[in-house]
Design a protein around this motif. Sequence first.
Motif, PDB file in Angstrom:
ATOM      1  N   GLN A 269       0.467  -0.840   0.290  1.00 12.37           N
ATOM      2  CA  GLN A 269       0.258  -0.390  -0.169  1.00 12.37           C
ATOM      3  C   GLN A 269       0.565   1.102  -0.335  1.00 12.37           C
ATOM      4  O   GLN A 269       0.464   2.530  -0.321  1.00 12.37           O
ATOM      5  CB  GLN A 269      -1.173  -0.352   1.161  1.00 12.37           C
ATOM      6  N   ALA A 270       1.620   1.265   0.909  1.00 11.59           N
ATOM      7  CA  ALA A 270       2.919   2.105   0.759  1.00 11.59           C
ATOM      8  C   ALA A 270       3.712   2.936  -0.270  1.00 11.59           C
ATOM      9  O   ALA A 270       3.896   3.500  -0.941  1.00 11.59           O
ATOM     10  CB  ALA A 270       4.441   2.351   1.431  1.00 11.59           C
ATOM     11  N   LYS A 271       3.599   1.944  -1.353  1.00 12.17           N
ATOM     12  CA  LYS A 271       4.698   0.965  -2.872  1.00 12.17           C
ATOM     13  C   LYS A 271       3.235   2.426  -3.631  1.00 12.17           C
ATOM     14  O   LYS A 271       2.883   3.819  -4.254  1.00 12.17           O
ATOM     15  CB  LYS A 271       5.475   0.297  -3.740  1.00 12.17           C
ATOM     16  N   ALA A 272       2.170   1.393  -3.366  1.00 10.18           N
ATOM     17  CA  ALA A 272       1.095   2.149  -4.556  1.00 10.18           C
ATOM     18  C   ALA A 272       0.509   3.508  -4.148  1.00 10.18           C
ATOM     19  O   ALA A 272      -0.118   4.009  -5.568  1.00 10.18           O
ATOM     20  CB  ALA A 272      -0.426   1.354  -3.710  1.00 10.18           C
ATOM     21  N   ALA A 273       0.658   4.244  -3.045  1.00  7.08           N
ATOM     22  CA  ALA A 273       0.668   4.806  -2.718  1.00  7.08           C
ATOM     23  C   ALA A 273       1.462   6.372  -4.032  1.00  7.08           C
ATOM     24  O   ALA A 273       0.904   7.323  -4.623  1.00  7.08           O
ATOM     25  CB  ALA A 273       0.523   5.837  -1.081  1.00  7.08           C
ATOM     26  N   LEU A 274       2.914   5.441  -4.492  1.00  7.57           N
ATOM     27  CA  LEU A 274       3.466   6.246  -4.729  1.00  7.57           C
ATOM     28  C   LEU A 274       2.924   6.624  -6.085  1.00  7.57           C
ATOM     29  O   LEU A 274       3.486   7.927  -6.703  1.00  7.57           O
ATOM     30  CB  LEU A 274       5.145   6.247  -5.077  1.00  7.57           C
ATOM     31  N   GLU A 275       2.391   6.030  -6.417  1.00  4.08           N
ATOM     32  CA  GLU A 275       1.595   6.452  -7.858  1.00  4.08           C
ATOM     33  C   GLU A 275       1.215   6.840  -7.613  1.00  4.08           C
ATOM     34  O   GLU A 275       0.068   8.204  -8.985  1.00  4.08           O
ATOM     35  CB  GLU A 275       1.070   4.745  -8.474  1.00  4.08           C
ATOM     36  N   ARG A 276       0.169   7.878  -7.047  1.00  3.94           N
ATOM     37  CA  ARG A 276      -0.525   8.769  -7.218  1.00  3.94           C
ATOM     38  C   ARG A 276      -0.313  10.680  -7.191  1.00  3.94           C
ATOM     39  O   ARG A 276      -0.616  11.069  -7.226  1.00  3.94           O
ATOM     40  CB  ARG A 276      -1.525   8.950  -5.396  1.00  3.94           C
ATOM     41  N   GLY A 277       1.497  10.485  -7.207  1.00  8.68           N
ATOM     42  CA  GLY A 277       2.010  11.578  -6.836  1.00  8.68           C
ATOM     43  C   GLY A 277       2.487  12.554  -8.200  1.00  8.68           C
ATOM     44  O   GLY A 277       2.656  11.257  -8.888  1.00  8.68           O
ATOM     45  N   VAL A 278       2.407  13.316  -8.516  1.00  8.30           N
ATOM     46  CA  VAL A 278       2.928  13.690  -9.590  1.00  8.30           C
ATOM     47  C   VAL A 278       4.386  14.307  -9.782  1.00  8.30           C
ATOM     48  O   VAL A 278       5.038  15.127  -9.473  1.00  8.30           O
ATOM     49  CB  VAL A 278       1.742  14.931 -10.327  1.00  8.30           C
ATOM     50  N   TRP A 279       5.137  13.099 -10.111  1.00  3.80           N
ATOM     51  CA  TRP A 279       6.505  13.589  -9.622  1.00  3.80           C
ATOM     52  C   TRP A 279       7.692  14.235 -10.838  1.00  3.80           C
ATOM     53  O   TRP A 279       7.401  13.772 -11.730  1.00  3.80           O
ATOM     54  CB  TRP A 279       7.175  12.329  -9.745  1.00  3.80           C
ATOM     55  N   GLN A 280       8.567  14.700 -10.604  1.00  6.39           N
ATOM     56  CA  GLN A 280       9.971  15.098 -11.197  1.00  6.39           C
ATOM     57  C   GLN A 280      10.326  14.401 -11.274  1.00  6.39           C
ATOM     58  O   GLN A 280      11.667  14.424 -11.880  1.00  6.39           O
ATOM     59  CB  GLN A 280       9.633  16.730 -10.595  1.00  6.39           C
ATOM     60  N   GLY A 281      11.316  14.054 -10.457  1.00  6.09           N
ATOM     61  CA  GLY A 281      12.162  13.012 -10.482  1.00  6.09           C
ATOM     62  C   GLY A 281      11.127  11.496 -10.190  1.00  6.09           C
ATOM     63  O   GLY A 281      10.394  11.042 -10.580  1.00  6.09           O
ATOM     64  N   ASP A 282      12.286  10.300 -10.172  1.00  6.22           N
ATOM     65  CA  ASP A 282      11.296   9.304 -10.009  1.00  6.22           C
ATOM     66  C   ASP A 282      11.721   8.574  -8.712  1.00  6.22           C
ATOM     67  O   ASP A 282      12.987   8.856  -7.892  1.00  6.22           O
ATOM     68  CB  ASP A 282      13.097   8.499 -10.465  1.00  6.22           C
ATOM     69  N   PRO A 283      10.401   8.199  -8.213  1.00  8.81           N
ATOM     70  CA  PRO A 283      10.840   7.708  -7.159  1.00  8.81           C
ATOM     71  C   PRO A 283      10.854   6.547  -6.725  1.00  8.81           C
ATOM     72  O   PRO A 283      10.473   5.823  -5.455  1.00  8.81           O
ATOM     73  CB  PRO A 283       8.899   7.788  -6.748  1.00  8.81           C
ATOM     74  N   ALA A 284      11.717   5.203  -7.253  1.00 11.18           N
ATOM     75  CA  ALA A 284      11.784   4.278  -7.540  1.00 11.18           C
ATOM     76  C   ALA A 284      12.697   3.607  -5.719  1.00 11.18           C
ATOM     77  O   ALA A 284      12.356   2.834  -5.738  1.00 11.18           O
ATOM     78  CB  ALA A 284      12.546   3.679  -9.300  1.00 11.18           C
ATOM     79  N   PHE A 285      13.214   4.699  -5.540  1.00 17.56           N
ATOM     80  CA  PHE A 285      13.825   4.407  -4.722  1.00 17.56           C
ATOM     81  C   PHE A 285      13.246   3.956  -3.466  1.00 17.56           C
ATOM     82  O   PHE A 285      13.797   3.079  -2.552  1.00 17.56           O
ATOM     83  CB  PHE A 285      15.360   5.294  -4.327  1.00 17.56           C
TER      84      PHE A 285
END
Length: 298
Positions: A269-285
């Motif tokens: 669920q934590a990882k899925a939450a990242l998908e809802r952000g509009v990121w200018q960088g890469d949240p892979a880390f």
Amino acid sequence: MEFTKEMELARRMVEDRLTSFFPGGGLEEAMRYSLLAGGKRIRPILTMKFCQAAGGTPEEALDFGCGIEMLHTYSLIHDDLPCMDNDDLRRGKPTNHKLYGECVATLAGDALQAAAFHTVLSAAGTWRHGGQMAKGLAAEILAEAAGVGGMCGGQYWDTLGDGQPRTLEELTEINDKKTGALLRAACKMGVAASLGCREVDAACMEAAQEYATHLGLAFQIRDDMLDVEGSAADFGKPIGSDAANGKVTYVTLLGLEECGRRVLQYTEQAKAALERGVWQGDPAFLRQLADSLAQRRT
């Protein structure tokens, strides 16, 4: 391997910066003892990496992260005091009050809390505009996480009900304040750190909050599991202390198998939450970090 190297690089950045604080003797020595006593530095790393994901650099968020670590360290010093958990060891070393006495340990914690806000509000940066707004927002986020609605409030309810029966909902609410509040602050302050140079989509702040909430639940459940099945040498303190003190934990309520399942569920669920952000960088880390914490042994 790339994740491991990136994690270690970020940790070293934090360690190097923390060593520059409190070089004096007396009270500063006691503050420095606990601040530099080790640890994974998860909170400042989260701050730096959320700043990077939002389009900033780790360096922009470094002092915000150090402020978080100072506040976290103050809470550990006070948690270990005889009036609270009465612990002799922290990360394999004598707790602050065992080395310096209860009075000095209390003051060291108080001073670290003040230093946390000073570090955030006086952070230097290459901000072209909006720097004061970013620092003010970060300090506001930190204060909210530290106070009665966050870490201190959670500790109050935890201490008040020690040894008493608790429901799963009550335990989760307490841990969401004790552990989750500071993790949320770390992630949101990272997004705030990027505001000095660029506009950030509000969805990033919302994603940071949701990520940290689920990460905090997974982290606490894993912590409770390690108090049962971990190694004292790895954990840096005696194993089984929760059971010995009659403390209600996720393991006593759910059992180890269900706890393991929930750690994985909250991590996803934590990882899925990242998908809802509009990121200018890469949240892979940040996704990899969540996975690594779910499998940690310390």
